[in-house]
Design an enzyme around this catalytic site. Sequence first.
Site, PDB file in Angstrom:
ATOM      1  N   ASP A  23       0.859  -1.187   0.000  1.00  0.00           N
ATOM      2  CA  ASP A  23       0.000   0.000   0.000  1.00  0.00           C
ATOM      3  C   ASP A  23       0.893   1.235   0.000  1.00  0.00           C
ATOM      4  O   ASP A  23       1.630   1.471   0.956  1.00  0.00           O
ATOM      5  CB  ASP A  23      -0.897  -0.024   1.248  1.00  0.00           C
ATOM      6  N   ASP A 121      -2.722   2.443  -6.169  1.00  0.00           N
ATOM      7  CA  ASP A 121      -1.690   2.511  -5.132  1.00  0.00           C
ATOM      8  C   ASP A 121      -1.645   1.312  -4.200  1.00  0.00           C
ATOM      9  O   ASP A 121      -0.983   1.359  -3.163  1.00  0.00           O
ATOM     10  CB  ASP A 121      -1.862   3.792  -4.307  1.00  0.00           C
ATOM     11  N   GLU A 122      -2.316   0.219  -4.532  1.00  0.00           N
ATOM     12  CA  GLU A 122      -2.211  -0.953  -3.678  1.00  0.00           C
ATOM     13  C   GLU A 122      -2.435  -2.225  -4.485  1.00  0.00           C
ATOM     14  O   GLU A 122      -3.135  -2.238  -5.495  1.00  0.00           O
ATOM     15  CB  GLU A 122      -3.185  -0.887  -2.504  1.00  0.00           C
TER      16      GLU A 122
END
Length: 372
Positions: A23, A121-122
């Site tokens: 993350d 983003d993860e």
Amino acid sequence: MQYGILQFDDPQPDTSRKILHVDMDAFYASVEIRDQPHLKDKPVVIAKHPNLTNGRGIVTTCNYIARQYGIHSAMSSMEAYKRCPHAVFISGNMKHYQEVSNQIRAIFYQYTDLVEPLSLDEAYLDVTINKKGIKSATIIAQQIQQQILQELNLTCSIGISYNKFIAKIASDYHKPFGLTLVTPEEALMFLERLPIEKFYGVGRKSVPYFHDKGIKTGKDLANKSLEELERDFGKMGHSLFFKVRGIHNSPVRPTNERKSIGKETTFSQFLEFEPQVLEIFDQLTTKVIDKMQSKGLKAHTITIKIRYENFETINRQMQMKIAFDDRVLAYEMVQNLWAIHGHLDYRIRLLGVSVSNFDNPDYELIRLNLES
């Protein structure tokens, strides 16, 4: 801690996998700060300044300095401004964030092809068998952290465990730039100590209902029978009964199909006034969110489509760190996209709204009986 006894035919924990949940830390804001170093020690908010939008708009995300003022994702930009008038507001550049996200994923693929992106983003990574031949998932996580830092000057936090559910919770445990390992032997104690709102899938709106049932921690949850949880929370209760026991055997799915839910309408009489546009957007958003809710889904991305009388067509989207299923929030996002990207230089022949980038649904939304 005494857990209810699992029956012979109940699922058992698969502890053979080594799963990472990576993350990125305050991703959009961190990219802006990296590209503009003078912002390093300032509160940065990814949202158009409310003075430029007549007070409309919402916060996509913000850096950790801004969070100290109580600013968070999905807050109105006006409220963020009230809490921190000296914050730096940046409207954001999704195309650039996508490019950086692709660079991050390229690093992931150096270690494994079993990569399941959840958003820009993860992502989940299964590193049980990996391209580096490294037996330790912790060493792989450390190498990924350092490689992202050295090559892209960005930080991430990583959770490491034997299943996706625990890995995702663990990645949020020591932020920013944290690394948290939860072994099979530690899993039950780790889950027991968590507040119920830390269980992935239990949204803020659901927390009061869990508290009303005496469930404030993982320990409280584990002390409830399967019958009680199914009665009070339906399929979600069924899922959480096993998850709090460390059982979640869903594999990392690298070929996750990109899906969306959308609605668009074409006009025989073209639109030429903003109130008409906003009314139609409101109707489309309501239909899309109703459909999404009926499927028990939450989305990270909302997109508007505008086609003008000269057939010029634009598609613009906004991505949220926190998945949403709220109609009011969704419509605020649509209004924000229209305010930034729309115009009436030409009349409008088509409008559309869609949502995508869904959280992986392990269960449907709670259907609560508010009369009881």
